[in-house]
Design a protein around this motif. Structure first.
Motif, PDB file in Angstrom:
ATOM      1  N   LYS A 193      -1.645  16.004   2.750  1.00 13.13           N
ATOM      2  CA  LYS A 193      -2.515  17.097   2.308  1.00 13.13           C
ATOM      3  C   LYS A 193      -1.922  18.425   2.747  1.00 13.13           C
ATOM      4  CE  LYS A 193      -6.736  14.425   2.403  1.00 13.13           C
ATOM      5  NZ  LYS A 193      -8.090  14.326   2.949  1.00 13.13           N
ATOM      6  N   GLN A 233       0.850  -1.183   0.000  1.00 13.06           N
ATOM      7  CA  GLN A 233       0.000   0.000   0.000  1.00 13.06           C
ATOM      8  C   GLN A 233       0.887   1.235   0.000  1.00 13.06           C
ATOM      9  OE1 GLN A 233      -3.275  -0.071  -0.265  1.00 13.06           O
ATOM     10  NE2 GLN A 233      -3.358  -2.299  -0.172  1.00 13.06           N
ATOM     11  N   GLN A 234       0.757   2.046  -1.009  1.00 15.41           N
ATOM     12  CA  GLN A 234       1.537   3.269  -1.098  1.00 15.41           C
ATOM     13  C   GLN A 234       0.883   4.336  -0.224  1.00 15.41           C
ATOM     14  OE1 GLN A 234       4.407   3.478  -2.681  1.00 15.41           O
ATOM     15  NE2 GLN A 234       4.194   1.355  -3.322  1.00 15.41           N
ATOM     16  N   SER A 262      -0.587   7.727   0.947  1.00 20.89           N
ATOM     17  CA  SER A 262      -1.130   8.848   0.176  1.00 20.89           C
ATOM     18  C   SER A 262      -0.295  10.094   0.458  1.00 20.89           C
ATOM     19  CB  SER A 262      -2.589   9.090   0.548  1.00 20.89           C
ATOM     20  OG  SER A 262      -2.696   9.344   1.925  1.00 20.89           O
ATOM     21  N   PRO A 263      -0.177  10.984  -0.527  1.00 21.61           N
ATOM     22  CA  PRO A 263       0.627  12.189  -0.312  1.00 21.61           C
ATOM     23  C   PRO A 263      -0.004  13.057   0.780  1.00 21.61           C
ATOM     24  CG  PRO A 263      -0.533  12.298  -2.402  1.00 21.61           C
ATOM     25  CD  PRO A 263      -0.769  10.933  -1.842  1.00 21.61           C
TER      26      PRO A 263
END
Length: 72
Positions: free
Chosen positions: A63, A57-58, A60-61
């Motif tokens: 926010k 699972q990468q 998430s960038p």
């Protein structure tokens, strides 16, 4: 004819590195440790490629912070 191994264990979420010098790699899906790449062991043992492979699972960038109003 020799079968090739298309699975890259380093990209699998079940792959892990152990602290054991004789068995430095492991597979959480199949529950074993080995000196070889786990998908190679699966191929040699069953004659089939690894069917448990799942991409890691990468994350998430992050926010960007919401900017309301004035900031100094």
């Amino acid at each position: 004819m020799k079968k090739t191994n298309p699975v890259d264990c380093f990209q699998c979420q079940y792959f892990y590195i152990t602290w054991e010098p004789n068995n430095p790699r492991g597979c959480k899906a199949f529950g074993f440790k080995t000196a070889k790449i786990p998908s190679q062991v699966v191929l040699e043992t069953s004659g089939e490629g690894c069917l448990k492979f799942e991409n890691k699972q990468q994350p998430s960038p992050p926010k960007a912070p919401k900017r309301d109003g004035w900031t100094a």
